[in-house]
Design an enzyme around this catalytic site. Structure first.
Site, PDB file in Angstrom:
ATOM      1  N   GLY A 264       0.782  -0.829  -0.214  1.00  0.00           N
ATOM      2  CA  GLY A 264      -0.287  -0.204   0.301  1.00  0.00           C
ATOM      3  C   GLY A 264       0.870   1.491   0.294  1.00  0.00           C
ATOM      4  O   GLY A 264       0.466   2.334   0.406  1.00  0.00           O
ATOM      5  N   ASP A 265       2.200   0.883  -0.147  1.00  0.00           N
ATOM      6  CA  ASP A 265       2.639   2.240  -0.199  1.00  0.00           C
ATOM      7  C   ASP A 265       3.447   1.814  -0.868  1.00  0.00           C
ATOM      8  O   ASP A 265       4.401   0.891  -1.915  1.00  0.00           O
ATOM      9  CB  ASP A 265       3.266   2.534   0.938  1.00  0.00           C
ATOM     10  CG  ASP A 265       3.298   4.111   1.267  1.00  0.00           C
ATOM     11  OD1 ASP A 265       4.569   5.384   0.355  1.00  0.00           O
ATOM     12  OD2 ASP A 265       3.347   4.651   2.310  1.00  0.00           O
ATOM     13  N   ASP A 266       5.133   2.180  -0.666  1.00  0.00           N
ATOM     14  CA  ASP A 266       6.319   2.726  -1.745  1.00  0.00           C
ATOM     15  C   ASP A 266       7.239   0.854  -1.716  1.00  0.00           C
ATOM     16  O   ASP A 266       7.473   0.366  -0.182  1.00  0.00           O
ATOM     17  CB  ASP A 266       7.354   3.576  -0.984  1.00  0.00           C
ATOM     18  CG  ASP A 266       7.411   4.640  -1.514  1.00  0.00           C
ATOM     19  OD1 ASP A 266       6.304   5.055  -2.711  1.00  0.00           O
ATOM     20  OD2 ASP A 266       7.512   5.536  -0.629  1.00  0.00           O
TER      21      ASP A 266
END
Length: 489
Positions: A264-266
């Site tokens: 859900g992120d990098d």
């Protein structure tokens, strides 16, 4: 008379047999439900930078893998016991098949290996009381989610040497949904925990594991050197908040290879501290090599540099990168007040499918820990090299936004083919306050990256000299251990 005597004998014999049957039945009943100890032997091999001379299993210390019994004390007791061998060939703690519910526990011994069997699952407790609260990192000044402290990570260690966290693709499940819900509702008192965090340490290997549903970041080596992250699978819902995959932070000599991340992120975020705290702490991240990374993250980057980069980031290399349905390929995030630098970045061999951006740099990522940052602390972004990139179904080729009066310089992009999506932006390149060159790039870059002509790649060359972490090799180690099992009779 004789018949009567025989009849009497038969009655006596029947009585004796009946009594014997009763005694036998009572004897069986008396051991009914008794737990009888047995041992199952495990012989396994594992790849490691260091082999160990001594071993133990979690069940030796009261561990119960039923998914319900809390095993925090078993982990702590096992690690405490094995610490006696740190100067005698080191030790390995074997986690056998089962679901092992646990709160946070610390690795406190040098020359230590934690090994998870392929059918072992570490379940992170959802009870906040099972997570100690610790001080913010000095290079951040506060927690990432909230001001003040932060919950300690599930597996935590500091001031260690020669630590291996590995397995036969065993699983660490952060059970993050309750943490994500509290984050969205603004109910967090402290910053969410990570799954693995090692501080102020050297010679670290994290390998051959599956990490799922982390409350926040998954792997966070910090203030450390000689770090290998290898063969890791990380998954979380793509809507989960801040579930970064691998975040080396103020580290030197890091190798990340053969990892698959859905986040859900990098997928990988390289950091070195936040604004005035990172500037004061002054520990850069440098000599990082990322190889054979596969990433899916629809709202974030395959590889991010920053935004917390105030201690500096330099000499980062990435090759053989595959991203699918990810917001951007490589993203540099910084802002006025960050200070620090991002320089000598080399990326080659990227295949990108269904992307919003291929290249993204911004000097306007304005998140700050507080209002005490120095507005005159301007970041330096220079010598950024991308080559040999093939991308398809792309909305925007590049968004390159420097800082007015502080341009990003030395950008080189060569041998890049970008196939734009049917509903792509009419302006594929958006460039402000940057300078550099390009060669053999489709579609044609912005005027601030003038085309040097086909085949001009000398400035975009990928370094040929090896960094020290490339010289570190893993070896095949063998372990033989017994696991206590109990059967009920």
């Amino acid at each position: 008379m004789e018949l009567r005597q025989n009849h009497t004998r038969i009655k006596v014999i029947n009585i004796i047999l009946a009594l014997f049957t009763v005694i036998l039945t009572d004897s069986r009943n008396s051991v009914s439900g008794r737990k009888v100890d047995h041992y199952k032997e495990y012989n396994f091999e594992y790849s490691s930078t260091s082999c160990r001379a001594h071993s133990a299993t979690l069940t030796d210390f009261g561990g119960v893998g039923d998914g319900k019994t809390l095993n925090t004390k078993a982990f702590k007791d096992a690690i405490c016991y094995l610490s006696q061998f740190e100067s005698d060939g080191g030790s390995i703690l074997f986690v056998p098949p089962g679901k092992w519910l646990t709160g946070s526990f610390n690795i406190t011994s040098d020359h230590f290996t934690l090994f998870l069997h392929q059918d072992a699952v570490l379940l992170a407790s959802q009870d906040e009381n099972d997570w100690a609260v610790i001080k913010p990192l000095p290079s951040y000044g506060r927690g990432r989610d909230t001001e003040g402290g932060r919950y300690i990570s599930l597996i935590f260690g500091t001031n260690l040497t020669d630590i291996v966290i590995t397995g036969d693709n065993g699983t660490i499940d952060g059970q993050g949904q309750t943490w994500w819900d509290k984050f969205h509702k603004g109910e967090l008192q402290y910053t969410r925990p990570y799954l693995i965090e090692i501080l102020y340490s050297e010679n670290i290997q994290i390998s051959n594991l599956t990490l799922v549903n982390s409350p926040s970041w998954n792997i966070h080596p910090t203030y450390s050197s000689n770090v290998i992250v290898q063969g890791i699978t990380i998954t979380a819902p793509v809507t989960s908040p801040n579930t970064d995959g691998i975040n080396p932070d103020s580290c030197t000599n890091v190798r990340i290879e053969d990892c698959f991340i859905v986040s859900g992120d990098d997928c990988v975020a390289i950091k070195s501290g936040w604004d005035e705290y990172g500037i004061t702490f002054g520990m850069p991240t440098k000599q990082v090599f990322i190889k054979r990374l596969t990433c899916i993250s629809p709202t974030s980057a395959t590889i991010a540099l920053g935004s917390e980069m105030s201690g500096g980031i330099e000499d980062v290399r990435a090759e053989d990168i595959l991203a699918i349905n990810t917001e951007s390929g490589v993203r540099i995030k910084t802002a006025v007040g960050r200070g620090g630098y991002v320089k000598d970045i080399y990326v080659k061999g990227m295949i990108l499918k269904t992307m919003k951006y291929v290249f993204w740099m911004t000097g306007n990522y304005g998140s700050h820990p507080d209002n005490n940052y120095d507005p005159n602390a301007l970041p330096v972004i220079q010598n950024i090299n991308y080559r040999d990139v093939a991308a398809e179904n792309v909305t925007i080729a590049a968004h390159l936004e420097g800082i007015q009066g502080d341009p990003f310089t030395g950008i080189c992009i060569s041998n890049v083919t970008i196939e734009m999506a049917q509903k792509a932006n009419k302006l594929p390149w958006n460039c402000t306050d940057i300078s550099g060159i390009s060669s053999d790039v489709t579609p044609q870059p912005c005027d601030l990256l003038p085309d040097q002509g086909e085949g001009y790649t000398s400035v975009c060359n990928f370094p040929t000299e090896r960094i020290p972490i490339d010289e570190v090799e893993v070896q095949t180690c063998a372990c033989k251990t017994k696991v206590l099992t109990r059967n009920v009779y």
